[in-house]
Design a protein around this motif. Structure first.
Motif, mmCIF file in Angstrom:
data_model
loop_
_atom_site.group_PDB
_atom_site.id
_atom_site.type_symbol
_atom_site.label_atom_id
_atom_site.label_comp_id
_atom_site.label_asym_id
_atom_site.label_seq_id
_atom_site.Cartn_x
_atom_site.Cartn_y
_atom_site.Cartn_z
ATOM 1 N N VAL A 258 -59.573 58.796 52.892
ATOM 2 C CA VAL A 258 -60.745 57.997 52.047
ATOM 3 C C VAL A 258 -61.242 57.354 52.982
ATOM 4 N N HIS A 259 -62.245 58.099 52.949
ATOM 5 C CA HIS A 259 -63.269 57.789 54.526
ATOM 6 C C HIS A 259 -64.816 57.585 53.604
ATOM 7 N N GLN A 260 -64.892 56.455 53.592
ATOM 8 C CA GLN A 260 -66.082 55.740 53.002
ATOM 9 C C GLN A 260 -67.154 54.926 53.852
ATOM 10 N N SER A 261 -68.063 54.277 53.136
ATOM 11 C CA SER A 261 -69.212 53.952 53.872
ATOM 12 C C SER A 261 -70.339 53.567 52.363
ATOM 13 N N LEU A 262 -71.187 52.220 52.539
ATOM 14 C CA LEU A 262 -71.927 52.566 51.659
ATOM 15 C C LEU A 262 -73.489 52.008 52.273
ATOM 16 N N TRP A 263 -74.450 53.044 51.344
ATOM 17 C CA TRP A 263 -76.058 52.640 51.962
ATOM 18 C C TRP A 263 -77.459 52.218 51.541
ATOM 19 N N ASP A 264 -77.941 51.727 51.340
ATOM 20 C CA ASP A 264 -79.376 51.079 51.093
ATOM 21 C C ASP A 264 -79.443 51.791 49.725
ATOM 22 N N ALA A 265 -80.501 51.877 49.185
ATOM 23 C CA ALA A 265 -80.927 51.898 48.240
ATOM 24 C C ALA A 265 -81.310 53.893 48.256
ATOM 25 N N ASP A 266 -82.213 54.036 49.565
ATOM 26 C CA ASP A 266 -83.087 54.950 49.989
ATOM 27 C C ASP A 266 -81.911 56.023 50.737
ATOM 28 N N THR A 267 -80.744 55.977 50.656
ATOM 29 C CA THR A 267 -80.220 56.308 51.809
ATOM 30 C C THR A 267 -80.600 56.545 53.337
ATOM 31 N N LYS A 268 -80.970 55.174 53.706
ATOM 32 C CA LYS A 268 -81.051 55.608 55.004
ATOM 33 C C LYS A 268 -80.702 55.027 55.873
ATOM 34 N N LYS A 269 -80.050 54.095 55.368
ATOM 35 C CA LYS A 269 -79.725 52.787 56.081
ATOM 36 C C LYS A 269 -78.053 52.640 56.157
ATOM 37 N N ASN A 270 -77.200 52.739 56.730
ATOM 38 C CA ASN A 270 -75.263 52.599 56.898
ATOM 39 C C ASN A 270 -75.006 50.873 56.777
ATOM 40 N N LEU A 271 -74.417 49.922 55.464
ATOM 41 C CA LEU A 271 -75.193 49.051 55.429
ATOM 42 C C LEU A 271 -73.405 48.424 56.348
ATOM 43 N N PHE A 272 -72.853 49.128 56.323
ATOM 44 C CA PHE A 272 -71.604 48.920 57.236
ATOM 45 C C PHE A 272 -71.421 48.536 58.656
ATOM 46 N N PRO A 341 -74.415 54.240 64.114
ATOM 47 C CA PRO A 341 -75.208 53.674 63.073
ATOM 48 C C PRO A 341 -75.013 54.492 61.760
ATOM 49 N N LYS A 342 -74.835 55.484 62.667
ATOM 50 C CA LYS A 342 -74.065 56.678 61.128
ATOM 51 C C LYS A 342 -73.235 56.951 60.748
ATOM 52 N N ALA A 343 -71.800 56.721 61.215
ATOM 53 C CA ALA A 343 -70.595 56.965 61.076
ATOM 54 C C ALA A 343 -69.971 55.857 60.921
ATOM 55 N N THR A 344 -70.415 54.798 60.748
ATOM 56 C CA THR A 344 -69.704 53.733 60.467
ATOM 57 C C THR A 344 -68.701 53.988 59.188
ATOM 58 N N ARG A 345 -67.791 53.460 59.044
ATOM 59 C CA ARG A 345 -67.248 53.892 57.743
ATOM 60 C C ARG A 345 -65.920 53.208 57.984
ATOM 61 N N LEU A 346 -64.688 53.183 56.936
ATOM 62 C CA LEU A 346 -63.543 53.142 56.662
ATOM 63 C C LEU A 346 -62.865 54.377 56.016
ATOM 64 N N GLU A 347 -61.134 53.871 56.786
ATOM 65 C CA GLU A 347 -60.411 54.970 56.518
ATOM 66 C C GLU A 347 -59.354 54.641 55.369
ATOM 67 N N THR A 348 -59.276 55.037 54.352
ATOM 68 C CA THR A 348 -58.338 54.190 53.814
ATOM 69 C C THR A 348 -56.471 55.246 53.317
ATOM 70 N N ARG A 349 -55.996 54.494 54.405
ATOM 71 C CA ARG A 349 -55.250 55.153 55.308
ATOM 72 C C ARG A 349 -54.110 55.680 54.076
ATOM 73 N N VAL A 350 -53.709 54.441 53.457
ATOM 74 C CA VAL A 350 -52.489 54.531 52.129
ATOM 75 C C VAL A 350 -52.791 55.862 51.500
ATOM 76 N N VAL A 351 -53.677 56.188 51.032
ATOM 77 C CA VAL A 351 -54.322 57.626 50.450
ATOM 78 C C VAL A 351 -52.900 58.957 50.474
ATOM 79 N N GLY A 352 -52.190 59.366 49.723
ATOM 80 C CA GLY A 352 -51.278 60.264 49.977
ATOM 81 C C GLY A 352 -51.893 61.396 49.610
ATOM 82 N N SER A 353 -51.949 62.475 49.905
ATOM 83 C CA SER A 353 -52.495 64.273 49.259
ATOM 84 C C SER A 353 -51.770 64.110 47.714
ATOM 85 N N ASP A 354 -51.090 63.765 47.331
ATOM 86 C CA ASP A 354 -50.903 64.404 45.849
ATOM 87 C C ASP A 354 -51.406 63.017 44.718
#
Length: 452
Positions: A258-272, A341-354
Motif C-alpha cells: 500500500v502506497h500512501q501520502s497525505l495532501w492539504d485540503a485543496d490537494t495541491k501540496k504533498n504534506l509528506f 515533492p509530488k511523489a513522496t510517499r510511504l509504502e507499507t510492505r507488510v500487506v499481502g495480496s490476500d
C-alpha cells in the motif's frame, strides 16, 4: 456521468439488467444481477441484501460464534445503498452497468461491520483533521493454465503455471501469453481500474500490477475490483488467477503493498514532503510512520487476515517480519520514498495480496493518523541494510491466532475502529483459526505416517 445520464444508460442498455455487489469481511465480492426496472426503483433508496454476507466465511460456512447475525437472528435482510459514483461498464460483459453498494439503513446509519463504511469513517476522521489521503495498492499474483474444474480434480496439487521458471520483469515472458496480458491492461483500464504498470514477477506464472493512485476510497474500490476482474478476465483465457499470499514454501509470496501520502485540503501540496529536512520528509510524515510502527502489532489481522498470510511473512522472502522503517529499503516493514515533492510517499510492505483492500487501507490510514494525532516522534533511525536482522523495535506476531488475540484485547484497535467492528472481526479470525486447527494436513501425513 450525472445521475440522470446513468439512469438513462441503464434504461436503454440492451441487456435489461444491472450487476451490483457488496464486499464481505474477507474482501470477497458478493452480488447479483437485477433488472433495469428494479434498479430504477431502488437507485435513490435501498436494496435488501441478506446479512449472511457477514454471517459466513469465504467458503459459505456459517459462523457459530458471531453476534452480528446468525441462526439466533434468522439471517434477515440488511439494507444496501448503491453508490452511483461507482458506476462502471463491464467491458467483458457487453458493457453491462455495474455498481458497488454499502450497508446503510434508511436513516443513513452505517453498518458497523461493513468494510467500505469503515474506510469512509477513517476517511472522515482524516478530512476533519485537515488532510486529504491519496493511496494506491499494488498486487502480485500467480496464474495457472487451469480451470476451476481441473484445479478441483487435481485437488489443487501439481497445477500447471502459466509459464515455467523464475523470470521477473521479463519482456520475453510477457509475449508468451500476450493476449491475456494485453486484455488485463486494456480491459481493466476501460473498467475504471487504471493500471500504471504490468509485468512478470519472479516465480512461475507470476504477474505484478501497479494501480494508479487515487483518493483513498476510490483507491480501495479500484483494488477490490482489480482482484475480481483479473479472475474474471483470466477465466475467459482458460486461466486461473490466485491472490493467495503464499502458494509454496519454495517460492516467493505475493504482496499487496500500500502506497500512501497525505495532501492539504485543496490537494495541491504533498504534506509528506519538506524541502528543508535532510531526508526531505516532513515532521507529519515522520509522525505518520511512527504511528504505523506503533499500531501494526495491534491491527495486524486487517493486513494479514488469513492463515496463509503468515506463511508469506518469513525471513528472507521479500516480506517483512520486523517493526522497521527505512529509506527505499525493501527489507523493512515501512519503506519511505521521499525526495520528490509530488511523489513522496510511504509504502507499507507488510500487506499481502490476500487482503480486503477496504480493511488494509483503513488500517494503514488510521494507524498513520494515530501517530499524527498523538504527535508521535520517529525516534528510531532508519534501518540500513538487512531489515530482518533489526529486531530492536520488535517483531510482528507470527500467526493469525497470536495476531487476533492481540487485536481483540487492544484498546488501540478499538479506538481506531470501534468496539463493535473489532469484536466481530476478531471473532471471524478466531473462526478461521479453528477451521485450520482441526484439519489434518499433507505435511502431517508426510511427517508422521510411517515414522512416528
Amino acid at each position: 456521468m450525472t445521475t440522470q445520464e446513468i439512469l438513462e444508460y441503464v434504461k436503454h442498455h440492451p441487456s435489461g439488467k444491472v450487476k451490483v455487489a457488496v464486499t464481505d469481511i474477507d474482501g470477497v465480492l458478493r452480488g447479483k444481477y437485477i433488472s433495469a426496472e428494479k434498479f430504477s426503483s431502488i437507485a435513490a433508496g435501498r436494496l435488501g441484501f441478506c446479512d449472511v454476507t457477514f454471517g459466513w466465511d469465504m467458503g459459505d460456512v456459517a459462523y457459530d460464534n458471531v453476534k452480528f447475525t446468525g441462526w439466533h437472528t434468522g439471517y434477515p435482510d440488511a439494507l444496501v445503498k448503491l453508490d452511483l459514483d461507482t458506476f462502471r461498464k463491464i467491458p467483458w460483459e457487453n458493457d453491462i452497468p455495474f455498481f458497488l453498494g454499502d450497508f446503510i439503513d434508511e436513516q443513513d446509519k452505517a453498518g458497523v461491520v461493513c468494510p467500505r463504511q469503515l474506510l469512509k469513517k477513517v476517511l472522515s476522521d482524516t478530512q476533519q483533521a485537515g488532510f486529504f489521503p491519496y493511496f494506491s495498492q499494488e498486487f502480485e499474483w500467480f496464474n495457472f493454465a487451469e480451470t476451476p474444474e481441473t484445479a478441483h480434480q487435481k485437488n489443487f496439487q501439481n497445477l500447471t503455471p502459466l509459464s515455467p521458471g523464475m523470470f521477473g520483469y521479463s519482456i520475453l515472458r510477457s509475449s508468451l501469453k500476450n493476449e491475456y496480458m494485453s486484455d488485463l491492461f486494456d480491459q481493466l483500464c476501460k473498467f475504471g481500474v487504471p493500471i500504471e504498470g504490468l509485468h512478470t514477477e519472479t516465480g512461475p506464472g507470476v504477474y505484478e500490477a501497479a494501480i494508479k493512485y487515487a483518493p483513498v476510497l476510490q483507491a480501495a474500490d479500484q483494488a477490490l475490483l482489480f482482484k475480481t476482474s483479473v479472475k474474471e478476465i483470466a477465466y475467459k483465457h482458460g486461466i486461473m488467477a490466485t491472490f493467495m499470499a503464499k502458494i509454496s514454501e519454495n517460492l516467493p509470496g505475493c504482496s499487496g503493498h500500500v502506497h500512501q501520502s497525505l495532501w492539504d485540503a485543496d490537494t495541491k501540496k504533498n504534506l509528506f514532503y519538506d524541502e528543508a529536512d535532510e531526508l526531505k520528509m516532513s515532521s507529519l510524515m515522520k509522525s505518520y510512520i511512527a504511528g504505523q510502527l506503533y499500531c501494526l502489532p495491534h491491527i495486524l489481522p486487517m493486513i494479514a487476515p488469513t492463515i496463509n498470510s503468515y506463511k508469506r511473512l518469513v525471513e528472507g522472502a521479500w516480506a517483512p517480519t520486523t517493526l522497521t522503517w527505512g529509506i527505499d529499503n525493501r527489507t523493512v516493514a515501512l519503506r519511505a520514498l521521499p525526495g520528490n515533492p509530488k511523489a513522496t510517499r510511504l509504502e507499507t510492505r507488510v500487506v499481502g495480496s490476500d487482503t480486503n483492500p477496504y480493511l488494509a487501507l483503513s488500517a494503514c490510514l488510521a494507524a498513520g493518523l494515530y501517530g499524527i494525532r498523538n504527535n508521535m516522534k520517529l525516534e528510531k533511525a532508519a534501518t540500513e541494510g538487512n531489515g530482518y536482522r533489526d529486531t530492536s523495535n520488535g517483531i510482528l506476531p507470527g500467526n493469525l491466532h497470536e495476531a487476533t488475540q492481540r487485536m481483540k484485547s487492544s484498546a488501540v484497535a478499538k479506538e481506531l475502529f470501534g468496539e463493535a467492528f473489532v469484536e466481530h472481526f476478531a471473532l471471524t479470525r478466531e473462526w478461521e483459526w479453528r477451521q485450520y486447527a482441526k484439519v489434518v494436513t499433507d505435511w502431517e501425513f508426510k511427517r508422521y505416517f510411517e515414522i512416528i
